[in-house]
Write a protein that holds these residues in place. Structure first.
Motif, PDB file in Angstrom:
ATOM      1  N   PRO A 117       0.559  -1.154   0.030  1.00  0.00           N
ATOM      2  CA  PRO A 117      -0.003  -0.056   0.040  1.00  0.00           C
ATOM      3  C   PRO A 117       0.920   1.442  -0.125  1.00  0.00           C
ATOM      4  CG  PRO A 117      -0.313  -1.149   2.182  1.00  0.00           C
ATOM      5  CD  PRO A 117       0.587  -2.022   1.144  1.00  0.00           C
ATOM      6  N   GLY A 126      -1.799   8.408   5.947  1.00  0.00           N
ATOM      7  CA  GLY A 126      -3.122   8.672   5.458  1.00  0.00           C
ATOM      8  C   GLY A 126      -3.332   8.680   3.968  1.00  0.00           C
ATOM      9  N   ASP A 129      -4.101   6.979   0.703  1.00  0.00           N
ATOM     10  CA  ASP A 129      -4.754   5.566   0.436  1.00  0.00           C
ATOM     11  C   ASP A 129      -4.287   5.528  -1.214  1.00  0.00           C
ATOM     12  OD1 ASP A 129      -5.911   3.277  -0.059  1.00  0.00           O
ATOM     13  OD2 ASP A 129      -8.151   3.999   0.732  1.00  0.00           O
ATOM     14  N   SER A 157      -7.061   2.886  -3.056  1.00  0.00           N
ATOM     15  CA  SER A 157      -8.299   3.550  -3.604  1.00  0.00           C
ATOM     16  C   SER A 157      -8.033   4.466  -4.737  1.00  0.00           C
ATOM     17  CB  SER A 157      -9.012   4.122  -2.465  1.00  0.00           C
ATOM     18  OG  SER A 157      -9.202   3.108  -1.353  1.00  0.00           O
ATOM     19  N   LEU A 215     -11.333  -3.518  -5.771  1.00  0.00           N
ATOM     20  CA  LEU A 215     -10.020  -3.681  -5.060  1.00  0.00           C
ATOM     21  C   LEU A 215      -9.777  -4.949  -4.155  1.00  0.00           C
ATOM     22  CD1 LEU A 215      -7.569  -1.763  -4.649  1.00  0.00           C
ATOM     23  CD2 LEU A 215      -8.589  -0.652  -2.708  1.00  0.00           C
ATOM     24  N   ALA A 216      -8.704  -5.614  -4.165  1.00  0.00           N
ATOM     25  CA  ALA A 216      -8.470  -6.738  -3.565  1.00  0.00           C
ATOM     26  C   ALA A 216      -6.950  -7.047  -3.745  1.00  0.00           C
ATOM     27  CB  ALA A 216      -9.295  -7.919  -4.096  1.00  0.00           C
ATOM     28  N   PRO A 217      -6.426  -7.796  -2.705  1.00  0.00           N
ATOM     29  CA  PRO A 217      -4.996  -8.444  -2.851  1.00  0.00           C
ATOM     30  C   PRO A 217      -5.021  -9.095  -4.188  1.00  0.00           C
ATOM     31  CG  PRO A 217      -5.718  -8.811  -0.709  1.00  0.00           C
ATOM     32  CD  PRO A 217      -7.025  -8.445  -1.685  1.00  0.00           C
ATOM     33  N   ASP A 255      -0.454 -12.577  -5.253  1.00  0.00           N
ATOM     34  CA  ASP A 255       0.169 -13.844  -4.934  1.00  0.00           C
ATOM     35  C   ASP A 255      -0.922 -14.881  -5.742  1.00  0.00           C
ATOM     36  OD1 ASP A 255      -1.455 -13.151  -2.597  1.00  0.00           O
ATOM     37  OD2 ASP A 255      -1.291 -15.252  -2.104  1.00  0.00           O
ATOM     38  N   ARG A 286      -8.534   2.262   8.866  1.00  0.00           N
ATOM     39  CA  ARG A 286      -8.676   3.076   7.636  1.00  0.00           C
ATOM     40  C   ARG A 286      -8.056   2.427   6.625  1.00  0.00           C
ATOM     41  NH1 ARG A 286      -8.374   9.107   8.908  1.00  0.00           N
ATOM     42  NH2 ARG A 286     -10.111   9.397  10.245  1.00  0.00           N
ATOM     43  N   PRO A 340      -8.586  -0.032   3.183  1.00  0.00           N
ATOM     44  CA  PRO A 340      -9.635  -0.369   2.293  1.00  0.00           C
ATOM     45  C   PRO A 340     -10.195  -1.447   2.996  1.00  0.00           C
ATOM     46  CG  PRO A 340      -8.034   0.491   1.108  1.00  0.00           C
ATOM     47  CD  PRO A 340      -7.295   0.535   2.357  1.00  0.00           C
ATOM     48  N   SER A 395     -11.694  -4.207   1.818  1.00  0.00           N
ATOM     49  CA  SER A 395     -11.437  -5.519   0.900  1.00  0.00           C
ATOM     50  C   SER A 395      -9.748  -5.667   1.190  1.00  0.00           C
ATOM     51  CB  SER A 395     -11.588  -5.223  -0.469  1.00  0.00           C
ATOM     52  OG  SER A 395     -10.924  -4.209  -1.070  1.00  0.00           O
ATOM     53  N   MET A 396      -9.045  -5.000   1.606  1.00  0.00           N
ATOM     54  CA  MET A 396      -7.857  -5.146   1.620  1.00  0.00           C
ATOM     55  C   MET A 396      -7.260  -5.426   3.224  1.00  0.00           C
ATOM     56  SD  MET A 396      -6.857  -4.422  -1.321  1.00  0.00           S
ATOM     57  CE  MET A 396      -5.142  -4.291  -1.858  1.00  0.00           C
ATOM     58  N   GLN A 449      -5.750  -9.520   4.128  1.00  0.00           N
ATOM     59  CA  GLN A 449      -4.360  -9.674   3.525  1.00  0.00           C
ATOM     60  C   GLN A 449      -3.230  -8.835   3.908  1.00  0.00           C
ATOM     61  OE1 GLN A 449      -3.833 -12.015  -0.117  1.00  0.00           O
ATOM     62  NE2 GLN A 449      -1.806 -11.511  -0.121  1.00  0.00           N
ATOM     63  N   GLY A 481       1.482 -14.901   0.008  1.00  0.00           N
ATOM     64  CA  GLY A 481       0.487 -14.061   0.658  1.00  0.00           C
ATOM     65  C   GLY A 481       0.365 -14.091   2.170  1.00  0.00           C
ATOM     66  N   LEU A 515      -1.758 -13.687   5.254  1.00  0.00           N
ATOM     67  CA  LEU A 515      -3.088 -13.672   5.908  1.00  0.00           C
ATOM     68  C   LEU A 515      -3.179 -13.395   7.236  1.00  0.00           C
ATOM     69  CD1 LEU A 515      -4.820 -16.415   3.809  1.00  0.00           C
ATOM     70  CD2 LEU A 515      -4.725 -14.042   3.169  1.00  0.00           C
ATOM     71  N   LEU A 521      -3.533   3.194  10.117  1.00  0.00           N
ATOM     72  CA  LEU A 521      -3.328   3.511   8.588  1.00  0.00           C
ATOM     73  C   LEU A 521      -2.762   2.562   7.859  1.00  0.00           C
ATOM     74  CD1 LEU A 521      -1.936   7.377   9.694  1.00  0.00           C
ATOM     75  CD2 LEU A 521      -4.609   6.505   9.471  1.00  0.00           C
ATOM     76  N   GLN A 522      -1.664   1.998   8.418  1.00  0.00           N
ATOM     77  CA  GLN A 522      -1.159   0.957   7.642  1.00  0.00           C
ATOM     78  C   GLN A 522      -0.814  -0.309   8.565  1.00  0.00           C
ATOM     79  OE1 GLN A 522      -0.768   1.265   4.442  1.00  0.00           O
ATOM     80  NE2 GLN A 522      -0.791   3.564   4.038  1.00  0.00           N
ATOM     81  N   TYR A 579       1.263  -3.976   7.314  1.00  0.00           N
ATOM     82  CA  TYR A 579       1.263  -4.908   5.952  1.00  0.00           C
ATOM     83  C   TYR A 579       2.880  -5.329   6.188  1.00  0.00           C
ATOM     84  CZ  TYR A 579       4.114  -1.094   3.810  1.00  0.00           C
ATOM     85  OH  TYR A 579       4.740  -0.089   3.299  1.00  0.00           O
TER      86      TYR A 579
END
Lengths: 308, 197
Positions: A51, A106, A108, A111, A134-136, A139, B58, B60, B62-63, B66, B74, B76, B117-118, B120
């Motif tokens: 991201p 902050g 994104d 998006s 939107l999706a991973p 992989d 914050r 998204p 759908s993200m 993962q 990947g 999870l 905010l993040q 990953y």
């Protein structure tokens, strides 16, 4: 670094180099017109590999190369040295990018990418794209999950990576677009295997807008809440989407290099890594974008954008 | 003797390589202990109460499941927001104690609104990275507010993209955030909210 684990890293590096050296084949599969006509609905899913903006390094393989002249043991020792050097370089690059990422807290980017694709693809009209989500995507397991839940004839998955070049002078955006069959009548592979109807790789090398050393480049990108990065990503995501829309209707003949071959002047440190190391930097200019970028069809079928 | 040594070395190296070649997702179990217990505040505790509002994610929607990709795996982590929230509830200092808003009766003290905010993982060449970025909005007396962003970033050698090492990196990244937060909250508890964004 634990001494007992270090050899494993060395071997991984040597193996990776060996595998990559064998990957000089075409990266493009053209969408057959008959297949295209049979697709009545497509769902598009996109996502960033990470991201936040990534970094890159000029990977060391000097150790393995020098060591290989001393046989297997020499190669392994060289690989260990390379692993250590590359880990150190990656850590430094990551730490160097912190001011830019902190300035973008902050923001994104995922998006932003989805919204840009929503703007471009329904208008591209070549494929009936019903939705952009939107999706991973980066992989295999994630791609299988997307396909499993799809209800359309075909599924387009576009995985996008964005990162600085090793000297932080430019932003590089890479995308892999793949169209999979979902409707059984489109599938040519046995049940359970993925049928790829179209795929290609896209590389956009942003403008070299700053000059100087790494520190001054990073300061440039970080200032004003990283507005320069946000602006470069906005225009970059749009151009990548347009490159994919441009490439979709092209047939298999574009994979072949033309007579008026352009030898690009792109410096090699800007093209490290797996995807681009496979590409020969010789191709044909197929389009000039409104940004002034030349779109170059590389010999392996990939489409590359850069300022000539 | 030399041959035996080499054979053992190769066997070990192949074993070490196998997890690195795996493409199956790494499923993390970050929130091993759900923090559901109610904190009771003893009357002798003179520390400043910091009331923790429910965490806001914050990222998204759908993200969120993962947490990036390490090597070709990947990553999870279904319970990542609950994991961060549990760590924040456990964040106590010499001058402050944290209680969940549902446990604070009446709602007195400073209010903290946490936002993810993040969160990953990623990799570059033979290194793996873990990132946790959390924003805290602190609301003090007379609704004086202050917002701070805490960055926890870890880069280390990627041995084999195993669940354990990925999870460990994420925990270290979160600890980095918590360390900065504790310092700030100690200061706030002693000197009050300084308006700073």
């Amino acid at each position: 670094m634990s001494s007992k684990l270090t050899p494993a890293l060395g071997i991984i590096t040597v193996c990776a180099a060996a595998i990559l050296s064998g990957c000089m084949t075409s990266v493009r599969t053209a969408l057959a017109p008959a297949t295209k006509d049979a697709i009545k609905s497509t769902a598009l899913t996109t996502g960033l590999v990470q991201p936040e903006i990534g970094t890159d390094i000029v990977a060391s393989n000097a150790g393995a190369a020098a060591g290989a002249t001393g046989g297997l043991i020499g190669g392994l020792v060289g690989g260990i040295i390379d692993s250590s050097v590359n880990t150190s370089r990656a850590k430094k690059a990551e730490a160097a990018a912190d001011p830019v990422r902190n300035a973008m807290a902050g923001y994104d980017a995922n998006s932003k990418l989805r919204d840009t694709f929503r703007q471009v693809f329904p208008d591209a009209k070549y494929l009936p794209i019903l939705s952009v989500e939107l999706a991973p995507t980066s992989d295999e397991a994630a791609c299988k999950r997307i396909l499993k839940s799809a209800t359309t004839d075909a599924v387009m998955i576009i995985s996008v990576d964005h990162r600085f070049t090793p000297d932080f002078s430019r932003i590089k955006i890479e995308a892999t677009a793949t169209l999979y069959a979902k409707k059984p009548s489109l599938a040519t592979e046995p049940a359970g295997a993925l049928t790829v109807l179209y795929t290609n790789k896209f590389v956009l090398l942003g403008d070299d807008v700053v000059s100087g050393n790494n520190d001054s480049n990073i300061a440039y990108w970080a200032k004003d809440n990283a507005e320069h990065v946000k602006s470069a990503l906005s225009t970059g995501f749009l151009e990548i989407a347009e490159m994919i829309a441009f490439d979709l209707p092209a047939g298999p003949e574009v994979n072949l290099p033309k007579k008026d071959t352009l030898e690009t002047t792109a410096p090699s440190p800007h093209f490290p890594g797996q995807a681009v190391a496979q590409m020969e930097l010789k191709g044909t200019v197929v389009h000039t974008h409104s940004t002034g970028h030349k779109w170059i069809r590389l010999a392996n079928g990939a489409l590359c954008s850069l300022k000539k | 003797m030399m041959r035996r040594f080499l054979a053992a070395g190769f066997a070990w190296a192949l074993l070490a390589l196998l997890p690195g070649c795996s493409t199956s997702p790494a499923e993390l179990n970050l929130c091993q202990r759900a923090n559901t217990e109610t904190k009771t505040v003893t009357s002798g505790d003179q520390r400043q109460t910091i009331v923790l509002a429910p965490i806001e994610d914050r990222r998204p929607e759908s993200m969120r499941q993962q947490l990036g990709v390490v090597g070709r795996r990947g990553v999870l982590g279904k319970d990542s927001a609950a994991w961060v929230e549990a760590a924040l509830i456990d964040l106590n200092g010499q001058n402050f104690r944290v209680v969940k808003s549902s446990d604070a009766q009446p709602l007195t003290g400073w209010l903290v609104k946490p936002r993810i905010l993040q969160l990953y993982t990623s990799s570059l060449n033979v290194a793996k990275m873990a990132t946790v970025v959390i924003e805290l909005e602190l609301v003090g007396p007379e609704n004086k507010t202050s917002t701070h962003v805490y960055n926890g970033r870890i880069a280390a050698a990627n041995w084999g993209s195993g669940e354990g090492e990925i999870e460990n990196s994420l925990r270290k990244a979160l600890q980095k955030c918590l360390k900065q937060m504790r310092t700030d909250l100690e200061l706030v508890s002693r000197e009050g909210v300084q308006t700073k964004t």
